[in-house]
Motif scaffolding. Structure first.
Motif, PDB file in Angstrom:
ATOM      1  N   CYS A  22      -3.902   7.416 -14.280  1.00 50.08           N
ATOM      2  CA  CYS A  22      -3.357   8.631 -13.668  1.00 50.08           C
ATOM      3  C   CYS A  22      -2.605   8.226 -12.409  1.00 50.08           C
ATOM      4  O   CYS A  22      -3.183   7.604 -11.514  1.00 50.08           O
ATOM      5  CB  CYS A  22      -4.490   9.591 -13.336  1.00 50.08           C
ATOM      6  N   THR A  23      -1.344   8.563 -12.345  1.00 51.28           N
ATOM      7  CA  THR A  23      -0.533   8.303 -11.164  1.00 51.28           C
ATOM      8  C   THR A  23       0.093   9.603 -10.693  1.00 51.28           C
ATOM      9  O   THR A  23       0.055  10.617 -11.391  1.00 51.28           O
ATOM     10  CB  THR A  23       0.568   7.286 -11.464  1.00 51.28           C
ATOM     11  N   GLY A  24       0.685   9.566  -9.504  1.00 49.37           N
ATOM     12  CA  GLY A  24       1.312  10.750  -8.959  1.00 49.37           C
ATOM     13  C   GLY A  24       2.819  10.691  -9.038  1.00 49.37           C
ATOM     14  O   GLY A  24       3.407   9.624  -8.887  1.00 49.37           O
ATOM     15  N   THR A  28       0.890  11.625  -3.413  1.00 47.21           N
ATOM     16  CA  THR A  28       0.056  10.433  -3.233  1.00 47.21           C
ATOM     17  C   THR A  28      -1.381  10.779  -3.589  1.00 47.21           C
ATOM     18  O   THR A  28      -1.923  11.767  -3.088  1.00 47.21           O
ATOM     19  CB  THR A  28       0.145   9.943  -1.777  1.00 47.21           C
ATOM     20  N   LEU A  29      -1.984   9.970  -4.443  1.00 39.39           N
ATOM     21  CA  LEU A  29      -3.345  10.266  -4.892  1.00 39.39           C
ATOM     22  C   LEU A  29      -4.408   9.833  -3.887  1.00 39.39           C
ATOM     23  O   LEU A  29      -5.509  10.381  -3.885  1.00 39.39           O
ATOM     24  CB  LEU A  29      -3.614   9.574  -6.229  1.00 39.39           C
ATOM     25  N   GLN A  30      -4.092   8.866  -3.058  1.00 36.73           N
ATOM     26  CA  GLN A  30      -5.114   8.232  -2.235  1.00 36.73           C
ATOM     27  C   GLN A  30      -5.986   9.214  -1.457  1.00 36.73           C
ATOM     28  O   GLN A  30      -7.199   9.038  -1.405  1.00 36.73           O
ATOM     29  CB  GLN A  30      -4.464   7.199  -1.317  1.00 36.73           C
ATOM     30  N   ALA A  75      -4.492   0.643  -3.675  1.00 37.06           N
ATOM     31  CA  ALA A  75      -3.280  -0.156  -3.485  1.00 37.06           C
ATOM     32  C   ALA A  75      -2.203   0.215  -4.506  1.00 37.06           C
ATOM     33  O   ALA A  75      -1.005   0.172  -4.215  1.00 37.06           O
ATOM     34  CB  ALA A  75      -3.605  -1.638  -3.586  1.00 37.06           C
ATOM     35  N   LYS A  76      -2.648   0.585  -5.692  1.00 36.85           N
ATOM     36  CA  LYS A  76      -1.716   0.997  -6.749  1.00 36.85           C
ATOM     37  C   LYS A  76      -1.602   2.509  -6.839  1.00 36.85           C
ATOM     38  O   LYS A  76      -0.845   3.020  -7.669  1.00 36.85           O
ATOM     39  CB  LYS A  76      -2.176   0.440  -8.102  1.00 36.85           C
TER      40      LYS A  76
END
Length: 120
Positions: A22-24, A28-30, A75-76
């Motif tokens: 899962c990415t954004g 930003t997901l962090q 980091a990713k």
């Protein structure tokens, strides 16, 4: 359009494994707690797991404990759902979303889903 993006689904035999990502897109997901939910044809949406933002604390439903692992790589800026010992009942479209759970089905951000099919 700000949304989450899932990938990694596919066709797998019973007992097999898949790892969903899962990415954004535009987000930003962090700093966000991220959850995974799934929906199979004719069934209600089912929240599967959640991972917190700060300490990466995870929780999951009983039916996937010991088989599914939720993790994140800041980091990713990616959240993962590692699925092992897959069963036909795990067949569904899998989504990532924030907040982790929603009774109403409305999320701040969610993805379009990725299909997971478990079949011999």
């Amino acid at each position: 359009q700000v949304q989450l993006v899932e990938s990694g689904g596919g066709l797998v035999q019973p007992g097999g494994s898949l790892r969903l990502s899962c990415t954004g897109s535009g987000v930003t997901l962090q700093p966000l707690a991220i959850g995974w939910f799934r929906q199979a044809p004719g069934k209600e949406r089912e929240g599967i797991s959640c991972i917190s933002a700060r300490n990466h604390i995870t929780s999951s439903i009983e039916s996937v404990k010991g088989r599914f692992i939720t993790s994140r790589d800041d980091a990713k800026d990616t959240v993962y759902l590692e699925m092992n010992d897959l069963k036909p009942d795990d067949t569904a479209v899998y989504y990532c979303a924030t907040p982790c759970y929603s009774v109403s089905g409305r999320y701040s951000y969610r993805g379009q889903g990725t299909q997971v099919t478990v079949s011999a």
